[in-house]
Design a protein around this motif. Structure first.
Motif, PDB file in Angstrom:
ATOM      1  N   ILE A   1       0.842  -1.202   0.000  1.00 57.75           N
ATOM      2  CA  ILE A   1       0.000   0.000   0.000  1.00 57.75           C
ATOM      3  C   ILE A   1       0.877   1.250   0.000  1.00 57.75           C
ATOM      4  O   ILE A   1       0.633   2.204  -0.752  1.00 57.75           O
ATOM      5  CB  ILE A   1      -0.955  -0.018   1.220  1.00 57.75           C
ATOM      6  N   GLY A   2       1.917   1.252   0.838  1.00 57.59           N
ATOM      7  CA  GLY A   2       2.819   2.404   0.911  1.00 57.59           C
ATOM      8  C   GLY A   2       3.512   2.700  -0.405  1.00 57.59           C
ATOM      9  O   GLY A   2       3.627   3.858  -0.812  1.00 57.59           O
ATOM     10  N   ALA A   3       3.965   1.656  -1.090  1.00 54.94           N
ATOM     11  CA  ALA A   3       4.636   1.850  -2.374  1.00 54.94           C
ATOM     12  C   ALA A   3       3.682   2.451  -3.396  1.00 54.94           C
ATOM     13  O   ALA A   3       4.054   3.340  -4.176  1.00 54.94           O
ATOM     14  CB  ALA A   3       5.201   0.524  -2.883  1.00 54.94           C
ATOM     15  N   LEU A   4       2.442   1.976  -3.388  1.00 57.22           N
ATOM     16  CA  LEU A   4       1.446   2.499  -4.324  1.00 57.22           C
ATOM     17  C   LEU A   4       1.072   3.952  -4.023  1.00 57.22           C
ATOM     18  O   LEU A   4       0.767   4.719  -4.923  1.00 57.22           O
ATOM     19  CB  LEU A   4       0.192   1.621  -4.305  1.00 57.22           C
ATOM     20  N   ILE A   5       1.107   4.319  -2.754  1.00 59.15           N
ATOM     21  CA  ILE A   5       0.759   5.694  -2.369  1.00 59.15           C
ATOM     22  C   ILE A   5       1.933   6.645  -2.574  1.00 59.15           C
ATOM     23  O   ILE A   5       1.795   7.707  -3.193  1.00 59.15           O
ATOM     24  CB  ILE A   5       0.309   5.745  -0.883  1.00 59.15           C
ATOM     25  N   PHE A   6       3.095   6.283  -2.051  1.00 60.60           N
ATOM     26  CA  PHE A   6       4.210   7.225  -1.998  1.00 60.60           C
ATOM     27  C   PHE A   6       4.928   7.421  -3.328  1.00 60.60           C
ATOM     28  O   PHE A   6       5.512   8.486  -3.540  1.00 60.60           O
ATOM     29  CB  PHE A   6       5.205   6.822  -0.908  1.00 60.60           C
ATOM     30  N   GLY A   7       4.909   6.428  -4.211  1.00 61.29           N
ATOM     31  CA  GLY A   7       5.537   6.618  -5.524  1.00 61.29           C
ATOM     32  C   GLY A   7       4.925   7.797  -6.265  1.00 61.29           C
ATOM     33  O   GLY A   7       5.617   8.768  -6.599  1.00 61.29           O
ATOM     34  N   PRO A   8       3.610   7.770  -6.520  1.00 58.29           N
ATOM     35  CA  PRO A   8       2.974   8.911  -7.201  1.00 58.29           C
ATOM     36  C   PRO A   8       2.994  10.194  -6.375  1.00 58.29           C
ATOM     37  O   PRO A   8       3.129  11.288  -6.919  1.00 58.29           O
ATOM     38  CB  PRO A   8       1.533   8.444  -7.425  1.00 58.29           C
ATOM     39  N   LEU A   9       2.880  10.068  -5.052  1.00 58.56           N
ATOM     40  CA  LEU A   9       2.878  11.261  -4.200  1.00 58.56           C
ATOM     41  C   LEU A   9       4.208  12.008  -4.289  1.00 58.56           C
ATOM     42  O   LEU A   9       4.243  13.242  -4.260  1.00 58.56           O
ATOM     43  CB  LEU A   9       2.575  10.873  -2.749  1.00 58.56           C
ATOM     44  N   ALA A  10       5.292  11.271  -4.426  1.00 58.85           N
ATOM     45  CA  ALA A  10       6.616  11.897  -4.542  1.00 58.85           C
ATOM     46  C   ALA A  10       6.711  12.768  -5.793  1.00 58.85           C
ATOM     47  O   ALA A  10       7.398  13.790  -5.797  1.00 58.85           O
ATOM     48  CB  ALA A  10       7.705  10.832  -4.561  1.00 58.85           C
ATOM     49  N   ASP A  11       6.019  12.370  -6.861  1.00 59.82           N
ATOM     50  CA  ASP A  11       6.010  13.185  -8.082  1.00 59.82           C
ATOM     51  C   ASP A  11       5.242  14.486  -7.878  1.00 59.82           C
ATOM     52  O   ASP A  11       5.499  15.476  -8.542  1.00 59.82           O
ATOM     53  CB  ASP A  11       5.404  12.408  -9.247  1.00 59.82           C
ATOM     54  N   ARG A  12       4.311  14.475  -6.946  1.00 57.83           N
ATOM     55  CA  ARG A  12       3.493  15.675  -6.703  1.00 57.83           C
ATOM     56  C   ARG A  12       4.109  16.627  -5.687  1.00 57.83           C
ATOM     57  O   ARG A  12       4.127  17.831  -5.889  1.00 57.83           O
ATOM     58  CB  ARG A  12       2.093  15.281  -6.214  1.00 57.83           C
ATOM     59  N   ILE A  13       4.577  16.086  -4.566  1.00 58.78           N
ATOM     60  CA  ILE A  13       5.050  16.978  -3.497  1.00 58.78           C
ATOM     61  C   ILE A  13       6.563  16.966  -3.317  1.00 58.78           C
ATOM     62  O   ILE A  13       7.093  17.734  -2.532  1.00 58.78           O
ATOM     63  CB  ILE A  13       4.360  16.671  -2.149  1.00 58.78           C
ATOM     64  N   GLY A  14       7.251  16.077  -4.018  1.00 64.75           N
ATOM     65  CA  GLY A  14       8.709  16.032  -3.938  1.00 64.75           C
ATOM     66  C   GLY A  14       9.226  14.804  -3.211  1.00 64.75           C
ATOM     67  O   GLY A  14       8.588  14.290  -2.297  1.00 64.75           O
ATOM     68  N   ARG A  15      10.392  14.352  -3.649  1.00 60.90           N
ATOM     69  CA  ARG A  15      10.993  13.139  -3.085  1.00 60.90           C
ATOM     70  C   ARG A  15      11.388  13.332  -1.615  1.00 60.90           C
ATOM     71  O   ARG A  15      11.170  12.469  -0.791  1.00 60.90           O
ATOM     72  CB  ARG A  15      12.245  12.753  -3.872  1.00 60.90           C
ATOM     73  N   ARG A  16      12.003  14.469  -1.322  1.00 60.04           N
ATOM     74  CA  ARG A  16      12.493  14.699   0.035  1.00 60.04           C
ATOM     75  C   ARG A  16      11.350  14.700   1.052  1.00 60.04           C
ATOM     76  O   ARG A  16      11.444  14.072   2.107  1.00 60.04           O
ATOM     77  CB  ARG A  16      13.265  16.016   0.090  1.00 60.04           C
ATOM     78  N   LYS A  17      10.273  15.384   0.740  1.00 53.35           N
ATOM     79  CA  LYS A  17       9.126  15.419   1.649  1.00 53.35           C
ATOM     80  C   LYS A  17       8.546  14.026   1.850  1.00 53.35           C
ATOM     81  O   LYS A  17       8.195  13.636   2.971  1.00 53.35           O
ATOM     82  CB  LYS A  17       8.045  16.359   1.123  1.00 53.35           C
ATOM     83  N   CYS A  18       8.434  13.270   0.768  1.00 52.85           N
ATOM     84  CA  CYS A  18       7.892  11.903   0.873  1.00 52.85           C
ATOM     85  C   CYS A  18       8.826  11.003   1.666  1.00 52.85           C
ATOM     86  O   CYS A  18       8.365  10.163   2.441  1.00 52.85           O
ATOM     87  CB  CYS A  18       7.649  11.324  -0.509  1.00 52.85           C
ATOM     88  N   MET A  19      10.132  11.163   1.475  1.00 53.35           N
ATOM     89  CA  MET A  19      11.081  10.353   2.224  1.00 53.35           C
ATOM     90  C   MET A  19      10.953  10.653   3.711  1.00 53.35           C
ATOM     91  O   MET A  19      10.875   9.733   4.536  1.00 53.35           O
ATOM     92  CB  MET A  19      12.516  10.628   1.747  1.00 53.35           C
ATOM     93  N   MET A  20      10.880  11.924   4.073  1.00 51.04           N
ATOM     94  CA  MET A  20      10.749  12.293   5.486  1.00 51.04           C
ATOM     95  C   MET A  20       9.425  11.809   6.062  1.00 51.04           C
ATOM     96  O   MET A  20       9.367  11.325   7.199  1.00 51.04           O
ATOM     97  CB  MET A  20      10.909  13.806   5.649  1.00 51.04           C
ATOM     98  N   LEU A  21       8.353  11.909   5.279  1.00 46.66           N
ATOM     99  CA  LEU A  21       7.045  11.439   5.730  1.00 46.66           C
ATOM    100  C   LEU A  21       7.047   9.923   5.946  1.00 46.66           C
ATOM    101  O   LEU A  21       6.538   9.427   6.950  1.00 46.66           O
ATOM    102  CB  LEU A  21       5.960  11.850   4.724  1.00 46.66           C
ATOM    103  N   SER A  22       7.640   9.183   5.016  1.00 50.66           N
ATOM    104  CA  SER A  22       7.724   7.720   5.149  1.00 50.66           C
ATOM    105  C   SER A  22       8.499   7.325   6.395  1.00 50.66           C
ATOM    106  O   SER A  22       8.078   6.446   7.155  1.00 50.66           O
ATOM    107  CB  SER A  22       8.413   7.112   3.917  1.00 50.66           C
ATOM    108  N   ILE A  23       9.645   7.985   6.613  1.00 48.97           N
ATOM    109  CA  ILE A  23      10.462   7.684   7.790  1.00 48.97           C
ATOM    110  C   ILE A  23       9.685   7.999   9.065  1.00 48.97           C
ATOM    111  O   ILE A  23       9.690   7.212  10.013  1.00 48.97           O
ATOM    112  CB  ILE A  23      11.790   8.464   7.752  1.00 48.97           C
ATOM    113  N   ALA A  24       9.008   9.139   9.081  1.00 45.01           N
ATOM    114  CA  ALA A  24       8.237   9.522  10.270  1.00 45.01           C
ATOM    115  C   ALA A  24       7.136   8.506  10.560  1.00 45.01           C
ATOM    116  O   ALA A  24       6.956   8.087  11.711  1.00 45.01           O
ATOM    117  CB  ALA A  24       7.646  10.917  10.084  1.00 45.01           C
ATOM    118  N   ILE A  25       6.415   8.075   9.514  1.00 42.99           N
ATOM    119  CA  ILE A  25       5.324   7.107   9.716  1.00 42.99           C
ATOM    120  C   ILE A  25       5.853   5.805  10.290  1.00 42.99           C
ATOM    121  O   ILE A  25       5.388   5.331  11.330  1.00 42.99           O
ATOM    122  CB  ILE A  25       4.546   6.854   8.409  1.00 42.99           C
ATOM    123  N   TYR A  26       6.862   5.210   9.620  1.00 41.35           N
ATOM    124  CA  TYR A  26       7.277   3.896  10.100  1.00 41.35           C
ATOM    125  C   TYR A  26       8.007   3.977  11.435  1.00 41.35           C
ATOM    126  O   TYR A  26       7.881   3.077  12.265  1.00 41.35           O
ATOM    127  CB  TYR A  26       8.045   3.103   9.041  1.00 41.35           C
TER     128      TYR A  26
END
Length: 195
Positions: A79-104
């Motif tokens: 689920i995370g891969a399906l969500i964060f891959g496209p989301l990174a294209d919209r809001i940026g890789r760095r923000k998505c990386m930080m969000l992923s790290i914070a969640i897990y």
């Protein structure tokens, strides 16, 4: 005057300039951050291997429940891969990386508060969403910022961090979980949020 300037005026010109840069300290810093991210991701996924025997003893959980516990992280990861891959294209890789790290990280730490296997399965599924977001986002980050002649090697080196993460999970099991208990394993798994 021919109207040409030395600065790249198009995205293609910018990418061409970026790809012609030699390896620098900046590239090394990006690689280290991305490598540590995958290292912690893998360690978190394999942490449950050291925790499961203690849960069997303490809670009397069955082999099927252990399977659900391990599988929950993988399902969350999909689920995370399906969500964060496209989301990174919209809001940026760095923000998505930080969000992923914070969640897990935060949700992994919450595993220390679980009172039964159902709660722990839910926690691991949600943590898996963050864990699943790491790989597509950070792989894109590593690939995009690596010079072409180094890209294959850098991506391979980055990928090798997964094996080191499994080793790190074993070390946490030996030096944290065995002497202090399984709840401390989840607390140790929460430390990447500091990054």
């Amino acid at each position: 005057m021919n109207g040409k300037s030395s600065a790249p005026s198009s995205p293609a010109g910018f990418i061409g300039r970026l790809e012609s840069l030699p390896i620098s300290t900046w590239h090394l810093l990006v690689f280290i951050v991305c490598a540590l991210t995958l290292l912690c991701d893998a360690a978190d996924q394999y942490l449950i291997i050291s925790i499961a025997p203690l849960l069997i003893r303490e809670w009397g959980i069955t082999s099927a429940e252990v399977g659900l516990l391990v599988g929950a992280t993988g399902i969350g990861g999909i689920i995370g891969a399906l969500i964060f891959g496209p989301l990174a294209d919209r809001i940026g890789r760095r923000k998505c990386m930080m969000l992923s790290i914070a969640i897990y990280s935060i949700v992994t730490g919450m595993g220390a508060l679980a009172q039964n296997v159902t709660e722990l399965i839910l926690v691991r599924a949600v943590a898996g969403i963050g864990l699943g977001g790491i790989v597509p986002v950070v792989l894109a980050y590593v690939g995009e910022y690596s010079p072409p002649k180094w890209r294959g090697r850098i991506v391979a080196w980055w990928n090798s961090m997964f094996a080191f993460g499994i080793t790190l999970a074993g070390a946490v099991g030996l030096f944290v979980i065995v002497p202090f208990g399984w709840r401390w394993g989840f607390i140790a798994g929460a430390t990447p949020v500091i990054f």
